[in-house]
Design a protein around this motif. Structure first.
Motif, PDB file in Angstrom:
ATOM      1  N   ASN A   1      33.000  56.037  59.260  1.00 30.05           N
ATOM      2  CA  ASN A   1      32.430  55.722  60.567  1.00 30.05           C
ATOM      3  C   ASN A   1      32.248  56.988  61.404  1.00 30.05           C
ATOM      4  O   ASN A   1      31.252  57.125  62.109  1.00 30.05           O
ATOM      5  CB  ASN A   1      33.302  54.710  61.316  1.00 30.05           C
TER       6      ASN A   1
ATOM      7  N   ARG B   1      28.582  58.596  62.770  1.00 28.75           N
ATOM      8  CA  ARG B   1      28.321  58.798  64.196  1.00 28.75           C
ATOM      9  C   ARG B   1      27.713  60.166  64.462  1.00 28.75           C
ATOM     10  O   ARG B   1      27.005  60.367  65.422  1.00 28.75           O
ATOM     11  CB  ARG B   1      29.610  58.665  64.999  1.00 28.75           C
TER      12      ARG B   1
ATOM     13  N   ASN C   1      37.541  54.044  55.707  1.00 30.96           N
ATOM     14  CA  ASN C   1      36.512  53.421  56.540  1.00 30.96           C
ATOM     15  C   ASN C   1      36.362  54.157  57.862  1.00 30.96           C
ATOM     16  O   ASN C   1      35.253  54.348  58.360  1.00 30.96           O
ATOM     17  CB  ASN C   1      36.834  51.949  56.795  1.00 30.96           C
ATOM     18  N   GLU C   2      37.489  54.580  58.449  1.00 24.58           N
ATOM     19  CA  GLU C   2      37.444  55.335  59.695  1.00 24.58           C
ATOM     20  C   GLU C   2      36.698  56.650  59.510  1.00 24.58           C
ATOM     21  O   GLU C   2      35.865  57.034  60.331  1.00 24.58           O
ATOM     22  CB  GLU C   2      38.874  55.628  60.169  1.00 24.58           C
TER      23      GLU C   2
END
Length: 55
Positions: free
Chosen positions: A50, A54, A46-47
């Motif tokens: 993300n 970005r 998930n990191e």
């Protein structure tokens, strides 16, 4: 029955119960470790997603 026979059966019963509990706790530790590892991998993925979003 004599008292010593009862004591020996009680000791045997407690030994079996302690062995069973030990095996149970080892199994619980094994599966909780797998669960925790999979959750950590999910969080890392998930990191990464993300960070990619970005950019």
């Amino acid at each position: 029955m004599e008292f010593s026979v009862l004591v020996s059966w009680l000791q045997y019963f407690l030994l079996v119960m302690m062995g069973g509990c030990l095996i149970f706790f080892i199994i619980v530790l094994f599966f909780s470790n797998r669960y925790t590892r999979s959750k950590l991998n999910q969080m890392e993925q998930n990191e990464k997603m993300n960070e990619i979003q970005r950019m």
